[in-house]
Design a protein around this motif. Structure first.
Motif, mmCIF file in Angstrom:
data_model
loop_
_atom_site.group_PDB
_atom_site.id
_atom_site.type_symbol
_atom_site.label_atom_id
_atom_site.label_comp_id
_atom_site.label_asym_id
_atom_site.label_seq_id
_atom_site.Cartn_x
_atom_site.Cartn_y
_atom_site.Cartn_z
ATOM 1 N N VAL A 68 48.008 -21.231 -53.249
ATOM 2 C CA VAL A 68 48.516 -21.919 -54.439
ATOM 3 C C VAL A 68 48.992 -23.318 -54.053
ATOM 4 O O VAL A 68 49.827 -23.478 -53.149
ATOM 5 C CB VAL A 68 49.676 -21.126 -55.077
ATOM 6 C CG1 VAL A 68 50.260 -21.885 -56.257
ATOM 7 C CG2 VAL A 68 49.195 -19.751 -55.515
ATOM 8 N N ASP A 69 48.440 -24.305 -54.714
ATOM 9 C CA ASP A 69 48.844 -25.684 -54.456
ATOM 10 C C ASP A 69 50.324 -25.853 -54.804
ATOM 11 O O ASP A 69 50.770 -25.478 -55.890
ATOM 12 C CB ASP A 69 47.999 -26.637 -55.307
ATOM 13 C CG ASP A 69 48.101 -28.070 -54.849
ATOM 14 O OD1 ASP A 69 48.556 -28.286 -53.706
ATOM 15 O OD2 ASP A 69 47.738 -28.968 -55.623
ATOM 16 N N SER A 395 37.277 -13.563 -63.697
ATOM 17 C CA SER A 395 37.667 -14.955 -63.902
ATOM 18 C C SER A 395 38.333 -15.081 -65.265
ATOM 19 O O SER A 395 37.663 -15.206 -66.296
ATOM 20 C CB SER A 395 36.438 -15.868 -63.818
ATOM 21 O OG SER A 395 36.801 -17.214 -64.035
ATOM 22 N N ALA A 400 43.290 -17.243 -62.447
ATOM 23 C CA ALA A 400 43.391 -18.652 -62.061
ATOM 24 C C ALA A 400 44.825 -19.032 -61.720
ATOM 25 O O ALA A 400 45.067 -19.833 -60.807
ATOM 26 C CB ALA A 400 42.876 -19.525 -63.199
ATOM 27 N N ALA A 403 45.935 -17.433 -58.058
ATOM 28 C CA ALA A 403 45.549 -18.158 -56.839
ATOM 29 C C ALA A 403 44.513 -19.215 -57.171
ATOM 30 O O ALA A 403 43.621 -18.987 -57.997
ATOM 31 C CB ALA A 403 44.988 -17.193 -55.796
ATOM 32 N N ASP A 404 44.624 -20.374 -56.542
ATOM 33 C CA ASP A 404 43.607 -21.411 -56.684
ATOM 34 C C ASP A 404 42.312 -20.896 -56.053
ATOM 35 O O ASP A 404 42.327 -20.368 -54.936
ATOM 36 C CB ASP A 404 44.053 -22.689 -55.985
ATOM 37 C CG ASP A 404 45.351 -23.243 -56.567
ATOM 38 O OD1 ASP A 404 45.675 -22.892 -57.721
ATOM 39 O OD2 ASP A 404 46.038 -23.999 -55.851
ATOM 40 N N GLY A 405 41.219 -21.036 -56.765
ATOM 41 C CA GLY A 405 39.938 -20.567 -56.235
ATOM 42 C C GLY A 405 39.818 -19.058 -56.202
ATOM 43 O O GLY A 405 39.075 -18.502 -55.377
ATOM 44 N N TYR A 406 40.541 -18.374 -57.074
ATOM 45 C CA TYR A 406 40.510 -16.913 -57.113
ATOM 46 C C TYR A 406 39.071 -16.423 -57.242
ATOM 47 O O TYR A 406 38.291 -16.926 -58.054
ATOM 48 C CB TYR A 406 41.327 -16.407 -58.300
ATOM 49 C CG TYR A 406 41.531 -14.904 -58.357
ATOM 50 C CD1 TYR A 406 42.742 -14.345 -58.003
ATOM 51 C CD2 TYR A 406 40.515 -14.054 -58.780
ATOM 52 C CE1 TYR A 406 42.953 -12.964 -58.071
ATOM 53 C CE2 TYR A 406 40.703 -12.687 -58.846
ATOM 54 C CZ TYR A 406 41.919 -12.145 -58.487
ATOM 55 O OH TYR A 406 42.116 -10.785 -58.554
#
Length: 474
Positions: A68-69, A395, A400, A403-406
């Protein structure tokens, strides 16, 4: 001299299944004695479910923070291995069963330590390490809850080297620099990832693929995650020979001349019921082919012998063994009071472990997780059920945010003649928490047109339920 005791029900094995069987019997007003030769609490408490998940969880938490950013920037360094091992030890109570023994006592269950052997119908003889013998006669039933033991594969040289089984891997105080893993089922895969994230260089050798019993799109996500953790995977191969070299390292020779070298070798190639040495043969029973009905009653043994959990050999999962034990305990108590007969109990009654055939839930606690319940399309077809399969990438807004890029995947299997779901698979970070809803849907045979009205909260990963139903055509 042999001491003689009498009770209503004797339970062989004080693991999770045995404790549940005895607890159910005592809760119904009968007497019970548990027999155990090792730690009260069994494999799950000390060498399987609890310590393995304790080893996996820190690595998963760290990965989630880095996914996560905004939090990844706050994370520095790596896992504190001694702290992880101390936390693991806390979940096993440092391999001390005093608290479990106290639970047995507080519940009103008797406990006899030692190795058991059936000597006559409803009679068990127990011998402890000092050679003291106790004979226990059961008024109503004997329950086999002896668990399972590892299967050693027939590999040349394996018996001549020291290697880890899952017990040694989950209880080790060391993280080897190089770890070889033979077997890529659930336990082998989970421990491969756990040790890779703790700092080992891990190589996995699998006769087929990684998680071969899992739908391939879900298994592929796990393979990609293992490879991202630095795990080398050698699929569709088996070692030709294993030996220790002059330095003490373990060497695995692969077909074609390849070699893998490790400081430790973990062998995780399946388990079988632990029934040898119990004396079953004298009753005309084959320990390798024990059969039970849905109440746990052993076929061919009359009306007194039951088997539950891994010992029954149906589903080698702790939660399912506990479920079988609850059903068997209820049936034993009801039969003792002549409330039910000894025929096959009604499906989905409290005396029948019907879900063993229709709705077994299972989680692979890798990162990403794989959660499954019910029938696969192949299993359903084998049972003559006309099914459809609906699958899609996981998706949704909730994933989303998680996590980023899940990256995840979901599957629904539907009995087309009845319009009810018979199986689900979810793969992705955090999907284990989706499983019980799926288990309820399958067990309850919830019609799809009614399931459509179970509105998922927004924004959660559970929104994948709506996406599956929409793709199906509702």
């Amino acid at each position: 001299m042999t001491e003689s005791l009498e009770t209503d029900v004797v339970v062989l094995g004080a693991g999770a299944a045995g404790e549940n069987a005895a607890g159910r019997v005592v809760g119904a007003g009968l007497e019970s004695i548990i027999v155990e030769s090792a730690l009260v609490g069994g494999e799950c408490s000390y060498w399987a479910c609890m310590p393995s998940k304790a080893l996996l969880r820190p690595g998963t938490v760290l990965a989630e923070a880095r996914a996560v950013d905004g939090t990844r920037e706050a994370v520095s360094g790596s896992l504190d291995v001694p702290a992880v091992l101390r936390r693991r030890d806390s979940f096993t109570s440092d391999w001390d069963d005093a608290s479990q023994v106290q639970w047995v006592k507080d519940t009103g269950i008797g406990l006899v330590r030692g190795r058991a052997r059936l000597t006559a119908e409803r009679t068990v003889e127990i011998t402890d390490d000092a050679g003291t013998r106790v004979s226990i006669t059961a008024r109503h039933a004997v329950v086999l809850a002896t668990g399972s033991v590892p299967i050693e594969p027939p590999v040349e040289g394996l018996a001549d080297v020291q290697y880890w089984g899952t017990r040694e891997a989950t209880s080790s105080d060391e993280v080897p620099g190089r770890l070889l893993v033979l077997g890529a089922g659930v336990a082998g895969t989970e421990l491969a990832q756990a040790y890779a994230r703790l700092g080992s260089k891990v190589s996995v050798v699998a006769r087929h693929g990684v998680l071969d019993s899992v739908p391939s799109p879900a298994a592929k996500l796990v393979v990609e995650a293992l490879e991202a953790d630095g795990v080398d995977i050698y699929g569709n191969t088996s070692p030709e020979r294993i030996f220790a070299d002059t330095s003490g390292a373990i060497v695995m020779e692969l077909p074609g001349g390849g070699r893998l070298t490790g400081d430790r070798l973990l062998v995780s190639t399946g388990r079988r019921p632990a029934l040898e040495g119990l004396g079953l043969e004298q009753f005309g029973l084959d320990p390798a082919a024990l059969r039970t009905d849905d109440s746990g009653l052993v076929a061919g043994a009359g009306t007194w012998l039951y088997a539950v959990g891994d010992a029954a050999g149906k589903v080698l999962l702790t939660h399912q063994g506990k479920y079988e034990a609850r059903a068997a305990g209820s049936a034993i108590a009801a039969r003792a009071r002549d409330e039910i007969g000894f025929g096959e109990p009604p499906p989905y009654s409290r005396f029948a472990a019907t879900a063993d055939r229709t709705a077994v839930p299972q989680v692979v606690f890798t990162d990403p997780e794989v959660a499954m319940v019910g029938l696969s399309p192949k299993d359903a077809a084998a049972q003559g059920i006309r099914v459809s399969e609906t699958s899609l990438p996981l998706s949704v807004a909730g994933s989303a945010l998680f996590a980023d890029g899940y990256s995840g995947w979901a599957q629904m299997v539907v009995d087309e003649d009845r319009g009810v779901p018979v199986g689900f698979t979810f793969a992705g970070p955090g999907v284990a928490e989706l499983l019980h809803a799926a288990t309820i849907a399958v067990t309850g045979e919830v019609p799809l047109d009614r399931l459509w009205h179970a509105v998922p909260a927004y924004p959660t990963i559970s929104e994948v339920w709506l996406r599956l139903l929409e793709k199906y055509g509702l």
